[in-house]
Design a protein around this motif. Structure first.
Motif, PDB file in Angstrom:
ATOM      1  N   LEU A 111       0.826  -1.206   0.000  1.00 42.53           N
ATOM      2  CA  LEU A 111       0.000   0.000   0.000  1.00 42.53           C
ATOM      3  C   LEU A 111       0.864   1.261   0.000  1.00 42.53           C
ATOM      4  O   LEU A 111       0.511   2.269  -0.618  1.00 42.53           O
TER       5      LEU A 111
ATOM      6  N   ARG B 250       0.722   4.049  -2.874  1.00 43.15           N
ATOM      7  CA  ARG B 250       0.488   5.432  -2.459  1.00 43.15           C
ATOM      8  C   ARG B 250       1.563   6.355  -3.016  1.00 43.15           C
ATOM      9  O   ARG B 250       1.266   7.429  -3.556  1.00 43.15           O
TER      10      ARG B 250
ATOM     11  N   HIS C 196      -7.575   2.734   2.933  1.00 46.10           N
ATOM     12  CA  HIS C 196      -6.803   3.926   2.587  1.00 46.10           C
ATOM     13  C   HIS C 196      -7.330   4.553   1.300  1.00 46.10           C
ATOM     14  O   HIS C 196      -7.656   3.848   0.346  1.00 46.10           O
TER      15      HIS C 196
ATOM     16  N   ILE D 149      -6.825   2.988  -2.188  1.00 47.29           N
ATOM     17  CA  ILE D 149      -5.486   2.484  -2.516  1.00 47.29           C
ATOM     18  C   ILE D 149      -5.498   0.967  -2.581  1.00 47.29           C
ATOM     19  O   ILE D 149      -4.803   0.352  -3.408  1.00 47.29           O
ATOM     20  N   GLU D 150      -6.305   0.328  -1.720  1.00 48.06           N
ATOM     21  CA  GLU D 150      -6.380  -1.137  -1.748  1.00 48.06           C
ATOM     22  C   GLU D 150      -6.872  -1.643  -3.105  1.00 48.06           C
ATOM     23  O   GLU D 150      -6.362  -2.637  -3.629  1.00 48.06           O
TER      24      GLU D 150
ATOM     25  N   ALA E 103      -4.097  -1.369  -5.568  1.00 45.94           N
ATOM     26  CA  ALA E 103      -3.091  -2.408  -5.315  1.00 45.94           C
ATOM     27  C   ALA E 103      -3.595  -3.784  -5.755  1.00 45.94           C
ATOM     28  O   ALA E 103      -2.822  -4.612  -6.243  1.00 45.94           O
TER      29      ALA E 103
ATOM     30  N   PHE F 283      -3.456  -7.085   3.593  1.00 46.50           N
ATOM     31  CA  PHE F 283      -2.790  -5.797   3.739  1.00 46.50           C
ATOM     32  C   PHE F 283      -2.558  -5.416   5.199  1.00 46.50           C
ATOM     33  O   PHE F 283      -1.673  -4.605   5.496  1.00 46.50           O
TER      34      PHE F 283
END
Length: 346
Positions: A107, A111, A211, A314-315, A318, A330
């Motif tokens: 992550l 980011r 996130h 963000i997950e 990813a 995560f």
């Protein structure tokens, strides 16, 4: 006689010398073991006359102490000898054993990549508190009082009441946008990465915290075309040229018009798979033009300025980038999972 036997074994104990652990262990078993010589002599001592016991008692105890002392002395000497031998066998010219290098969290990698892409377009990074009041988290962003996001089933509330409403863990980083607009005047061009919280059951596809990266651009004459071109550039930079993009009409309280953006599935390349539910498309973010009411709530003239905003998890990014299908990985800190990202240390 028993006394002669003791004297005979005393001479043997005094003469015994070794630096080998196995020989010393044999000595212990022979003399001090549960079936050893000392045990046999003590058994014989029970059958001697009272007169002999008086004279032999002290001799027998001294004999036992001699055997124990001899064993402990040789044990210490043998251990020191083995340690010295081990040290002399080490080759001090060999290179040392280095520490294993850690890895960045996937992550954190995603980011940073997102931040770097938007930095090329002039976006700065803005941050804010994770514990927010109702005004910054809901009211200023055009959430009506009956909106389901204000329900305890969707939000982690911490404290009731207060000058600016209930206190809660922020449900999105849009609250940072409000704080930015309250503290200055346009133009604004920034992204807001951070952790957010939703009262959801934890599963492979959802978590109670995750996130986000949200973005805001406010200036004169900002249009939806600017929004589309910005996000199209972002997708091409992140997933590579040729990644298809589509926008679908949607609804968000703080933007009007609003849209959700899909990209062609990076796992099946648009052919259809379980991850994209065989549609060939995956939704990665929501976006839209900032609602004039939000600008006015923050003290900005909505007749002079316009802007767009967007937000992504963000997950989810990813998931598509590294083909990770379980969100729980995560946050579990499994070293086997994290070691897979060693190649991306810079």
């Amino acid at each position: 006689m028993l006394q002669d036997k003791i004297a005979q074994y005393t001479d043997k104990i005094n003469a015994f010398v070794t630096e080998k652990a196995d020989e010393l262990e044999q000595f212990r078993i022979k003399y001090l073991g549960s079936k050893g010589i000392i045990k046999e002599i003590f058994d014989e001592f029970k059958s001697v006359s009272v007169e002999e016991k008086r004279s032999l008692g002290k001799v027998l105890n001294e004999f036992k102490q001699l055997a124990e002392s001899k064993y402990l002395t040789l044990k210490e000497s043998t251990e020191n000898s083995e340690a010295k031998t081990e040290n002399t066998q080490q080759d001090l010219t060999l290179p040392g054993e280095g520490f294993e290098i850690g890895s960045r969290h996937p992550l954190a990698l995603v980011r940073r990549e997102i931040v770097e892409i938007f930095a090329k377009l002039g976006f700065t990074v803005a941050e804010g508190p994770e514990i927010e009041d109702d005004w910054h988290n809901f009211s200023a962003l055009n959430f009506p009082e009956e909106h389901p996001a204000r329900d305890m089933q969707d939000t982690f509330f911490i404290k009731k009441g207060g000058e600016k409403g209930d206190i809660a863990l922020r449900t999105h980083t849009s609250s940072v946008q409000v704080r930015m607009m309250e503290q200055g005047q346009p133009p604004f061009r920034a992204i807001m990465p951070g952790r957010v919280y939703r009262n959801e059951a934890i599963s492979a596809r959802a978590h109670c915290f995750f996130h986000q990266v949200e973005g805001l651009y406010v200036d004169e004459n900002v249009s939806f075309a600017d929004l589309k071109q910005t996000l199209f550039y972002f997708v091409q930079e992140l997933y590579g040229e040729g990644t298809k993009v589509r926008f679908r009409p949607s609804y968000f309280p703080f933007t009007e018009p609003s849209a959700e953006m899909d990209i062609s599935c990076t796992i099946c390349k648009g052919a259809g798979c379980q991850f994209c539910k065989y549609s060939g498309w995956v939704e990665i973010l929501g976006c839209g033009m900032v609602d004039p009411n939000v600008l006015e709530n923050c003290g900005i003239d909505s007749k002079k300025y316009s802007g767009f905003a967007f937000g992504m998890g963000i997950e989810r990014i990813a998931n598509l980038k590294y083909v990770i299908k379980d969100l729980r990985l995560f946050s579990e800190n499994d070293a086997r999972f994290l070691k897979q990202f060693k190649s991306a240390l810079i």
